[in-house]
Design an enzyme around this catalytic site. Structure first.
Site, mmCIF file in Angstrom:
data_model
loop_
_atom_site.group_PDB
_atom_site.id
_atom_site.type_symbol
_atom_site.label_atom_id
_atom_site.label_comp_id
_atom_site.label_asym_id
_atom_site.label_seq_id
_atom_site.Cartn_x
_atom_site.Cartn_y
_atom_site.Cartn_z
ATOM 1 N N LYS A 1 6.515 1.367 9.057
ATOM 2 C CA LYS A 1 5.480 1.434 8.038
ATOM 3 C C LYS A 1 4.185 1.928 8.688
ATOM 4 O O LYS A 1 4.119 2.088 9.893
ATOM 5 C CB LYS A 1 5.256 0.052 7.404
ATOM 6 C CG LYS A 1 6.421 -0.372 6.509
ATOM 7 C CD LYS A 1 6.185 -1.677 5.791
ATOM 8 C CE LYS A 1 4.871 -1.829 5.102
ATOM 9 N NZ LYS A 1 4.508 -0.747 4.151
ATOM 10 N N GLU B 1 -0.575 -5.158 6.140
ATOM 11 C CA GLU B 1 0.760 -5.229 5.519
ATOM 12 C C GLU B 1 1.656 -6.195 6.290
ATOM 13 O O GLU B 1 2.420 -6.963 5.704
ATOM 14 C CB GLU B 1 1.398 -3.837 5.493
ATOM 15 C CG GLU B 1 0.735 -2.886 4.500
ATOM 16 C CD GLU B 1 1.280 -1.468 4.562
ATOM 17 O OE1 GLU B 1 1.237 -0.791 3.531
ATOM 18 O OE2 GLU B 1 1.724 -1.032 5.632
ATOM 19 N N ASP C 1 8.103 3.793 5.285
ATOM 20 C CA ASP C 1 8.270 5.201 5.665
ATOM 21 C C ASP C 1 9.685 5.482 6.145
ATOM 22 O O ASP C 1 10.196 6.584 5.943
ATOM 23 C CB ASP C 1 7.240 5.563 6.742
ATOM 24 C CG ASP C 1 5.837 5.359 6.224
ATOM 25 O OD1 ASP C 1 5.470 6.052 5.266
ATOM 26 O OD2 ASP C 1 5.132 4.469 6.722
ATOM 27 N N SER D 1 0.847 -1.200 0.000
ATOM 28 C CA SER D 1 0.000 0.000 0.000
ATOM 29 C C SER D 1 0.884 1.253 0.000
ATOM 30 O O SER D 1 2.057 1.195 0.369
ATOM 31 C CB SER D 1 -0.886 0.007 1.246
ATOM 32 O OG SER D 1 -1.614 -1.188 1.299
ATOM 33 N N ASP E 1 6.313 -4.028 -1.058
ATOM 34 C CA ASP E 1 5.655 -2.962 -0.310
ATOM 35 C C ASP E 1 6.610 -1.786 -0.116
ATOM 36 O O ASP E 1 7.831 -1.947 -0.204
ATOM 37 C CB ASP E 1 5.198 -3.505 1.059
ATOM 38 C CG ASP E 1 4.003 -2.737 1.612
ATOM 39 O OD1 ASP E 1 3.718 -1.629 1.137
ATOM 40 O OD2 ASP E 1 3.358 -3.264 2.541
ATOM 41 N N GLY E 2 6.048 -0.634 0.163
ATOM 42 C CA GLY E 2 6.836 0.557 0.466
ATOM 43 C C GLY E 2 7.177 0.618 1.946
ATOM 44 O O GLY E 2 6.886 -0.306 2.707
ATOM 45 N N LYS F 1 13.800 7.826 2.307
ATOM 46 C CA LYS F 1 13.308 6.956 3.384
ATOM 47 C C LYS F 1 14.434 6.297 4.198
ATOM 48 O O LYS F 1 14.162 5.637 5.192
ATOM 49 C CB LYS F 1 12.408 5.845 2.811
ATOM 50 C CG LYS F 1 11.281 6.339 1.911
ATOM 51 C CD LYS F 1 10.254 7.113 2.692
ATOM 52 C CE LYS F 1 9.049 7.532 1.866
ATOM 53 N NZ LYS F 1 8.212 6.448 1.421
HETATM 54 C C1 5RP Z 1 1.166 2.322 4.206
HETATM 55 C C2 5RP Z 1 2.634 2.146 4.168
HETATM 56 C C3 5RP Z 1 3.348 2.662 2.964
HETATM 57 O O1 5RP Z 1 4.021 1.603 2.353
HETATM 58 C C4 5RP Z 1 4.309 3.723 3.399
HETATM 59 O O2 5RP Z 1 3.564 4.754 4.057
HETATM 60 C C5 5RP Z 1 5.074 4.339 2.217
HETATM 61 O O3 5RP Z 1 4.193 5.040 1.398
HETATM 62 P P1 5RP Z 1 4.685 5.855 0.125
HETATM 63 O O4 5RP Z 1 5.203 4.857 -0.862
HETATM 64 O O5 5RP Z 1 3.449 6.584 -0.346
HETATM 65 O O6 5RP Z 1 5.752 6.818 0.578
HETATM 66 O O7 5RP Z 1 3.264 1.619 5.053
HETATM 67 O O8 5RP Z 1 0.638 1.930 5.436
#
Ligand code: 5RP
Length: 235
Positions: free
Chosen positions: A99, A108, A89, A29, A86-87, A126
């Site tokens: 995250k 997640e 923060d 997400s 997944d991404g 990040k």
């Molecule tokens: C969502 C997450 C996202 O993976 C995280 O916030 C990174 O988001 P982005 O790719 O928009 O910077 O953990 O709950």
């Protein structure tokens, strides 16, 4: 297009190269994961990838994947996931993560722990030396417990705030119907494993956004000589 988006696009494109035919793929997400999902859909719809099933980590990734025609399967119907992408923060030097910037960290983490591999895709902003110096740790709490958990956490040398919604009066409500506390420890988080379990042990807490020892590979998008580049970091 801004530089951060260029980095995210580059890393999203690189990430889908790790997917092969027949895989069950965890769909992360956030904005970087959304770009990855779009790239995956292009490969599926052009016939370059076959027999892929996606496991969404949020309402956001489920809606996007459905709209783009990616076949989906429920987390409850699979015994394992081949690869989750997944991404994040924040990513520290030991590949420990924060995250939950999108309030999706419960699902997640479920997907990440069921996956044989978790591939993290981030832009270079990040990467951090110490977790939680800047980005608050998201903690999902039952609505009835938010004040009690907030008070308890504030006695742990931290400050916290109830995450408020945009374009809706009141708090962010998660996909599970809960609330989010964003927590900043005054000295950052030096031992993520201990903090992860201490917070999760508080009554009323469902899950926090520390992802400890869950990934061994991080793709990082950078800008060099004005063009995007992807660096692969492996443990
Ligand atoms: C969502 C997450 C996202 O993976 C995280 O916030 C990174 O988001 P982005 O790719 O928009 O910077 O953990 O709950």
């Amino acid at each position: 297009m801004d530089l951060q988006t260029l980095m995210k696009e580059a890393v999203a494109e690189a990430a889908v190269k790790e997917i092969s035919d027949g895989m069950i793929v965890g769909l992360g997400s956030g904005s970087t994961a959304a770009l990855m999902i779009k790239n995956l859909a292009l490969l599926i719809n052009s016939g370059k990838l076959k027999n892929i099933q996606g496991v969404p980590t949020s309402f956001q990734s489920e809606v996007l994947a459905l709209e783009l025609g990616i076949p989906l399967v429920d987390l409850t119907s699979v015994s394992e996931i081949d690869l989750a992408i997944d991404g994040a923060d924040e990513v520290d030097n030991n590949f420990q993560l924060i995250k939950g910037g999108g309030a999706c960290h419960v699902r997640e983490k479920l997907v990440a722990t069921k996956a044989n591999k978790l591939l993290i895709v981030v832009d270079e902003t990040k990467l951090v030396d110490d977790l939680n110096k800047e980005f608050p740790l998201p903690v999902e709490v039952l609505p009835v417990a938010w004040k009690q958990v907030k008070d308890t956490i504030e006695n742990m040398n931290a400050v916290s705030s109830l995450r408020m919604a945009n374009k809706k009066a009141g708090p962010v409500v998660t996909d599970q119907g809960n609330l989010i506390l964003d927590v900043l420890f005054k000295e950052g988080i030096r031992n993520p494993k201990i903090v992860e379990s201490e917070i999760n042990n508080l009554p009323g807490v469902l899950e926090n956004g520390l992802f400890v020892d869950l990934t061994e590979k991080v793709l990082v998008g950078k800008i060099e000589n004005n063009s995007p580049k992807v660096v692969s970091l492996c443990k």
